[in-house]
Design an enzyme around this catalytic site. Sequence first.
Site, short mmCIF file in Angstrom:
data_model
loop_
_atom_site.label_atom_id
_atom_site.label_comp_id
_atom_site.label_asym_id
_atom_site.label_seq_id
_atom_site.Cartn_x
_atom_site.Cartn_y
_atom_site.Cartn_z
N ASP A 35 0.82 -1.20 0.00
CA ASP A 35 0.00 0.00 0.00
C ASP A 35 0.86 1.26 0.00
OD1 ASP A 35 -2.65 1.36 0.46
OD2 ASP A 35 -1.62 1.99 2.29
N GLU A 72 1.10 -0.48 -5.17
CA GLU A 72 0.09 0.55 -5.38
C GLU A 72 0.85 1.87 -5.43
OE1 GLU A 72 -3.34 3.30 -3.64
OE2 GLU A 72 -1.76 2.46 -2.40
#
Length: 674
Positions: free
Chosen positions: A336, A389
């Site tokens: 993330d 990401e």
Amino acid sequence: MTLVEVKDDKLEIKPVRLRKEKYKAQLENKIFNEDELYLFHEGRNYNAYNFMGAHFTSENRKRGVRFTLWAPRAKNIFLVGDFSNWETKEENKLNRINETGLWSIFIPRLKEGIKYKYYIEQEDGKAVLKADPYGIYSEVRPNTASILCEKTKIRWSDKKWLNKREATNYFESPINIYELHLGSWKRKDEDEFLSYDELSVVLPKYVKEMGYTHVEFMPLNEHPLDASWGYQVTGYYSVTSRYGDIKGLKRLINALHKNDIGVILDWVPGHFCKDEQGLYMFDGTPTYEYEEKWKADNKGWGTFNFDLGKPEVKSFLISNAFYFINEFHIDGLRVDAVSNMLYLNYGRNHGEWIPNIYGGNENLEAIQFIKELNEAIKTYSKGVITIAEESTSWPNVTNDTEYGGLGFDFKWNMGWMNDTLEYNELDPIYRKYHHNKLTFPMMYNHSEKFILPISHDEVVHGKKSLIDKMQGDYWNKFSNLRAYMAYMYGHPGKKLMFMGCEFGQFIEWREYEELEWKLIDKFDMHRKTHNFFKDLNNFYKNNSELWELDYDGDGFQWIDADNNEQSIYIFIRKSKNIEKYKIFVCNFTPMVYYDFNIGVPEKGVYREIFNTDKKEYGGSGQVIKGNLFSRKGWCHNQPYTLTIKVPPMAVSVFERIIEENKTEEKIVKEDKYI
């Protein structure tokens, strides 16, 4: 402490080398392995969870628990818990085992299930209660204590899957990820979650029937706030107790593997929750976070950023990745907020950050950490994938580290996602003025190994659900959704879809309630959309042209990228078998076109094999049931022409067919399109 060196014009961040001899006289009767400690303080111990935290063991013929903690600037540390009535006692005081900040104690006769914390006296005289950073289980929120837990082994039966995983080339394989939040996928009732074990009965069956290849769990590390969706972590090694125990999660993953479903875990190594029981100011001073306040404080998310240059933090985080890989058999990590890690000025205004030693905005320590993480996983866990990401144009995210890349296997294509959603939110009348929204992504498609994501972030905070983003009335929203999805599945790149999109849920995702499954039973269009996704997923999985050459320039070819007036896009997807290819005709207006000519590369018989406008999917039924014969004549720079019917707001897919013992002319006489 770190040293920064420049070697061959490259920056290297190296931990100060700690002499092994330093530890030898301080290892509590040789309880600790000096090599393990040495590597821990070098940032290269990737299995630190094997000796850090709480471990049941026997010492001096007594059964008990060995606790080990890193708190370099603590004054004193006591273990407290329900076994001590949460009082500090001298016999439960931890011993400092070396001058770099490790503390440890063995306490006999402790049992599984006991709640505990560390009472840390700080240099300023204040004290704080902290959960165990390496604790593997915790109380259910809002309570925050760590819970003693034996290493929880189950009878794994996924050896076949693991062998297959190691042998698979995922770049040339179908990857179709179903992203889900375990707490709101399904529930028992309004306030009660399904447990890991209950999910293991229903989730693998559903995902397999729908044709997905992987699931991606939103973070399952312990977190205090449901509304954070798991992205503000307090317990990195502690599987959230909301849904049951550690064995339950292992059984869920085992069940998924037995159904040929891979498991990807959403992981947050860039920043952590500020709640007092967590890592924040762990020993009263910046410990896991940066020393510099501006660098540590993540104002945008209300969290603190990890100091990715500290060796002990690197050992903590990379070991955490291997904890889930080794102990839970996960098949991949979706990392993330990589952009937040890479840039010193991410989310900061002018004057709120300080450039690196070269005057740039790159976080050199984070770059090195990411490279080491990916190198370690590739070295020690073959077949496990890492996904970034990353929302900027940072170069070489998926290139190998030896060639200057970050070493990820895949990267989310946020540019594709933004452009295509914006296009499909437009009234079809205006789409011809924005034709390049769907063609431009192919200009940079081969710069990275992309995954095309329609994730949870796109269906929250007033952005509308995926179906509700689509333009038009009720019927057109569904037809537009089907066309968009078929275009997506034809576009190069692996796929990711968030739960609820597969049956057209109109309300945004809400983490506090289950999906609106009742729509499938109550309304035809939702049921038909659900069936459409099942067919689309299996069509994708069963046709190698749609994934085998995703990252090879030979796998995609435009036939017509310039028909902006009709908003029609035509392209070919190819496989390694040069005789196999699929032709996609994508119409993003509600107009039907009869006797429409398209160029094809070869003479032969063609057949429509997929059409999003089928009545079974809720469409108008403008399909081609028979065979089509190409004729000689240039069209769209192709030597042959095929005349077809183009359905409204739909995608149709064609392939060239060869039937043994039949000439093409005979096939044509037998079948005509209608």
